[in-house]
Design a protein around this motif. Sequence first.
Motif, PDB file in Angstrom:
ATOM      1  N   GLU A  32       0.831  -1.207   0.000  1.00 27.43           N
ATOM      2  CA  GLU A  32       0.000   0.000   0.000  1.00 27.43           C
ATOM      3  C   GLU A  32       0.864   1.255   0.000  1.00 27.43           C
ATOM      4  OE1 GLU A  32      -3.218   0.463  -0.463  1.00 27.43           O
ATOM      5  OE2 GLU A  32      -3.536  -1.682  -0.652  1.00 27.43           O
ATOM      6  N   VAL A  33       1.998   1.222   0.709  1.00 27.23           N
ATOM      7  CA  VAL A  33       2.932   2.350   0.684  1.00 27.23           C
ATOM      8  C   VAL A  33       3.462   2.533  -0.730  1.00 27.23           C
ATOM      9  CG1 VAL A  33       5.155   3.206   1.528  1.00 27.23           C
ATOM     10  CG2 VAL A  33       3.564   2.142   3.115  1.00 27.23           C
ATOM     11  N   PHE A  55       2.965   5.694  -3.140  1.00 30.05           N
ATOM     12  CA  PHE A  55       4.158   6.322  -3.705  1.00 30.05           C
ATOM     13  C   PHE A  55       4.015   6.475  -5.218  1.00 30.05           C
ATOM     14  CE2 PHE A  55       8.305   5.851  -5.728  1.00 30.05           C
ATOM     15  CZ  PHE A  55       8.974   6.941  -5.178  1.00 30.05           C
ATOM     16  N   GLN A  56       3.542   5.436  -5.898  1.00 27.29           N
ATOM     17  CA  GLN A  56       3.363   5.504  -7.351  1.00 27.29           C
ATOM     18  C   GLN A  56       2.329   6.559  -7.736  1.00 27.29           C
ATOM     19  OE1 GLN A  56       5.416   4.086  -9.386  1.00 27.29           O
ATOM     20  NE2 GLN A  56       6.418   2.906  -7.781  1.00 27.29           N
ATOM     21  N   ALA A 100       1.794  12.437   1.713  1.00 32.10           N
ATOM     22  CA  ALA A 100       0.964  12.192   2.902  1.00 32.10           C
ATOM     23  C   ALA A 100      -0.502  12.004   2.513  1.00 32.10           C
ATOM     24  CB  ALA A 100       1.113  13.338   3.891  1.00 32.10           C
ATOM     25  N   THR A 101      -0.985  12.808   1.582  1.00 31.58           N
ATOM     26  CA  THR A 101      -2.371  12.685   1.129  1.00 31.58           C
ATOM     27  C   THR A 101      -2.613  11.317   0.507  1.00 31.58           C
ATOM     28  OG1 THR A 101      -2.434  15.063   0.696  1.00 31.58           O
ATOM     29  CG2 THR A 101      -4.129  13.730  -0.356  1.00 31.58           C
ATOM     30  N   LYS A 102      -1.684  10.872  -0.309  1.00 29.51           N
ATOM     31  CA  LYS A 102      -1.833   9.568  -0.967  1.00 29.51           C
ATOM     32  C   LYS A 102      -1.752   8.424   0.052  1.00 29.51           C
ATOM     33  CE  LYS A 102      -2.227  11.430  -4.954  1.00 29.51           C
ATOM     34  NZ  LYS A 102      -3.553  11.553  -5.543  1.00 29.51           N
ATOM     35  N   LEU A 103      -0.880   8.563   1.057  1.00 28.16           N
ATOM     36  CA  LEU A 103      -0.776   7.525   2.088  1.00 28.16           C
ATOM     37  C   LEU A 103      -2.078   7.409   2.875  1.00 28.16           C
ATOM     38  CD1 LEU A 103       2.833   8.166   3.442  1.00 28.16           C
ATOM     39  CD2 LEU A 103       2.047   6.129   2.231  1.00 28.16           C
ATOM     40  N   GLY A 142      -4.965   4.236   3.340  1.00 27.42           N
ATOM     41  CA  GLY A 142      -5.188   3.630   4.653  1.00 27.42           C
ATOM     42  C   GLY A 142      -3.934   3.471   5.496  1.00 27.42           C
ATOM     43  N   ILE A 143      -2.875   4.210   5.192  1.00 24.17           N
ATOM     44  CA  ILE A 143      -1.641   4.156   5.973  1.00 24.17           C
ATOM     45  C   ILE A 143      -1.668   5.289   6.998  1.00 24.17           C
ATOM     46  CG2 ILE A 143       0.884   4.239   5.902  1.00 24.17           C
ATOM     47  CD1 ILE A 143      -0.283   1.817   4.443  1.00 24.17           C
TER      48      ILE A 143
END
Length: 165
Positions: free
Chosen positions: A17-18, A22-23, A69-72, A76-77
């Motif tokens: 998920e990270v 990141f992608q 941070a928004t994407k993480l 759900g991270i």
Amino acid sequence: MAKESSFDVVSTIDMQEVDNAFQQAKKELAQRYDLKDSGAEISLDKANKTMAVSAPADFVAKQVIDVIATKLVKRGIDLGAVKWADSQAAAGQSVRQTASVVEGIEKDIASKINKDIKATKIKVKVQIEGDKLRVSAPSRDALQEVIAFLKDQDYGQPLQYVNYR
């Protein structure tokens, strides 16, 4: 004889998920108008669980970190699992900032959690097993109280409660 119930307190992060987050962040950096030609770059090392941001200015680096941070969060991270280091000056006027993904409960944090649980006077047994804690008690209600107590505490990293039996 009543069988003992137990659960484990762990801190795990799904690195896939990270990687997905990141992608997505990398794609947004290539497409977003204000960041497209800024010279900002991001990299992920899944083996060492580290991320790096290099940008021409501190302001741009903060924007890139905000995108990551928004994407993480969307994946759900918990952001408490990502520890950003201070920005460092790189070649020219550019800056570099690294982050590490925290997994597992360190020994000092585990002993602090153990001490806090014992301070509640709830009748449970806590065992530190490597990078996790096993909490057991004859009463499931006591285990529920411990979970509720731990959810109210802040240990600087996300905790999950698994193997509830």
